[in-house]
Design a protein around this motif. Sequence first.
Motif, mmCIF file in Angstrom:
data_model
loop_
_atom_site.group_PDB
_atom_site.id
_atom_site.type_symbol
_atom_site.label_atom_id
_atom_site.label_comp_id
_atom_site.label_asym_id
_atom_site.label_seq_id
_atom_site.Cartn_x
_atom_site.Cartn_y
_atom_site.Cartn_z
ATOM 1 N N GLU A 160 -8.724 -4.507 -4.102
ATOM 2 C CA GLU A 160 -9.009 -5.882 -3.350
ATOM 3 C C GLU A 160 -7.606 -6.104 -2.690
ATOM 4 O OE1 GLU A 160 -9.198 -8.886 -6.181
ATOM 5 O OE2 GLU A 160 -11.260 -8.136 -7.316
ATOM 6 N N THR A 161 -7.506 -7.165 -1.665
ATOM 7 C CA THR A 161 -6.484 -7.616 -0.729
ATOM 8 C C THR A 161 -5.452 -7.735 -1.698
ATOM 9 O OG1 THR A 161 -7.919 -7.865 0.715
ATOM 10 C CG2 THR A 161 -5.635 -9.079 0.858
ATOM 11 N N GLY A 162 -3.998 -7.236 -1.403
ATOM 12 C CA GLY A 162 -3.039 -7.618 -2.227
ATOM 13 C C GLY A 162 -2.704 -6.790 -3.474
ATOM 14 N N THR A 163 -3.399 -5.681 -3.573
ATOM 15 C CA THR A 163 -3.232 -5.027 -4.909
ATOM 16 C C THR A 163 -2.094 -4.021 -4.799
ATOM 17 O OG1 THR A 163 -5.007 -3.582 -4.263
ATOM 18 C CG2 THR A 163 -5.521 -5.130 -5.896
ATOM 19 N N GLY A 164 -1.669 -3.638 -3.422
ATOM 20 C CA GLY A 164 -0.486 -2.806 -3.170
ATOM 21 C C GLY A 164 -1.204 -1.314 -2.727
ATOM 22 N N LYS A 165 -2.128 -1.304 -1.838
ATOM 23 C CA LYS A 165 -2.527 0.004 -1.569
ATOM 24 C C LYS A 165 -1.522 0.611 -0.474
ATOM 25 C CE LYS A 165 -6.492 -1.955 0.129
ATOM 26 N NZ LYS A 165 -6.392 -3.300 -0.388
ATOM 27 N N GLY A 166 -1.120 -0.209 0.433
ATOM 28 C CA GLY A 166 -0.271 0.335 1.407
ATOM 29 C C GLY A 166 1.069 0.963 0.957
ATOM 30 N N LEU A 167 1.654 0.288 -0.164
ATOM 31 C CA LEU A 167 2.679 0.633 -0.896
ATOM 32 C C LEU A 167 2.525 2.011 -1.572
ATOM 33 C CD1 LEU A 167 5.681 -0.220 -1.396
ATOM 34 C CD2 LEU A 167 4.864 -1.435 -3.411
ATOM 35 N N LEU A 168 1.396 2.004 -2.336
ATOM 36 C CA LEU A 168 0.843 3.263 -3.201
ATOM 37 C C LEU A 168 0.750 4.417 -2.028
ATOM 38 C CD1 LEU A 168 0.256 4.567 -5.568
ATOM 39 C CD2 LEU A 168 -2.221 3.804 -5.102
ATOM 40 N N ALA A 169 0.232 4.263 -0.906
ATOM 41 C CA ALA A 169 0.028 5.092 0.251
ATOM 42 C C ALA A 169 1.340 5.942 0.572
ATOM 43 C CB ALA A 169 -0.805 4.749 1.380
#
Length: 447
Positions: A160-169
Amino acid sequence: MQHAGTHVMAGRVSEFRFRRFRLRVVDGKDRGKEQISSGSELSVGTAAGNHLVLTDPTVSRHHAVIEAKPQGFLLRDLDSTNGSTLAGYRVGWAYLKPGAVIGAGGTLLRFDVLEEEASEPVSPEERFGRVTGRSLAMRRIFAVLPRIAASDSTLLIEGETGTGKGLLAESIHQASPRAGGPFVVIDCGSIPPSLIESELFGHARGAFTGAHAARIGAFEAAKGGTIFLDEIGELPLAMQPNLLRALEERLIRRVGTVEPIRLDVRIIAATNKELRQAVNRGTFRSDLYYRLDVVRLELPPLRERVEDIPALVAHFYEQLAGEGSVPPPDLVATLSQHAFPGNVRELRSAVERAVLMGDPSLWSGILRGDPAPQESGAAATEGDPFDPALSFRAAKEQAMARWERGYVTELMRRTGGNLSRAGREARMDRTHLRELVRRYGTPSKDE
């Protein structure tokens, strides 16, 4: 014996254990066909990539999935055309009992739990790069990240939006052999369709009106590093074959040229959509999905890992208030009771507001996105301020989450929690409405 559980060693959970399970066709075109789970997930559909592949034309390409979770075995319908049923009732998701018979289109499947156990590792670490989480859900992800980071395989991150996908990538990139190269981010949802090919692949001078000079695209700019295709589910359908060709051939051509350019990048894609549902709807190509789905991670929403909230609050509080700062217990308690539809991004904003306000008597105003049940969708958003420190996209997502929560809450209150009636009143697909109800924890019932 529990269906799923954990193994504790030296006071720490070291692995997630679950019973293997079987799906067997008991009625329908594929009668007698069965599949035993090899991991914690088993998918069903007519597409070749599923674990249990059926030939019944009333079954969708990606029909449903069953996942072993600490709470039990969760059935999720993937927005299939003819739906998934239990005891004659159509369901979006449900926890299964052994012996349950699931309807998938015109096919009946029996779910059985086997005696044989399987397990998945759980990391002893509570952090991977800049991503923090002490919950079982996050430490199951952390356990596989070192191997994923060390590889060059294409990775798909869902959540979902805001779960931190970009930070994890970015954390995966920093832990990879490509860490010395660039990390280039492309937001597929914010680029006009007419410009996205140029943004990805570059263009030659004069390739189109306004192309006054040659320009390299994101794939070339990421040479030797990683390209992060955020919100890949928003990529226009007309553009998807071009991306598929680039991923398959590892070659691109700038717009307006025929000269091929060989790629030297790792691809990580992310989406807040369930791409298998998008494939069913025809808004995402199945061949591109399989090309992206070499390795897939699903980041859980914050409501499914509430034990992470105190640690995240402490992390953000120290980051915003200064090294060594510790959040007051009352603040942690207040934030731990919130559903956070905006997930970690919303939590950070709430902590930032608390730091700015300082006075604990003002903390009741830090949870703007949690309207009381009696408030209507309009009342929940009217005059509601936004955080000017956020980017346009983040502020828009935050406002949409607040409005959406208020609208769904009022809709379900007005219809007595009846999903079918609410769907008709809102002129909304019931499967989508059910997912929103689940996301915001709104009471509901099927007809």
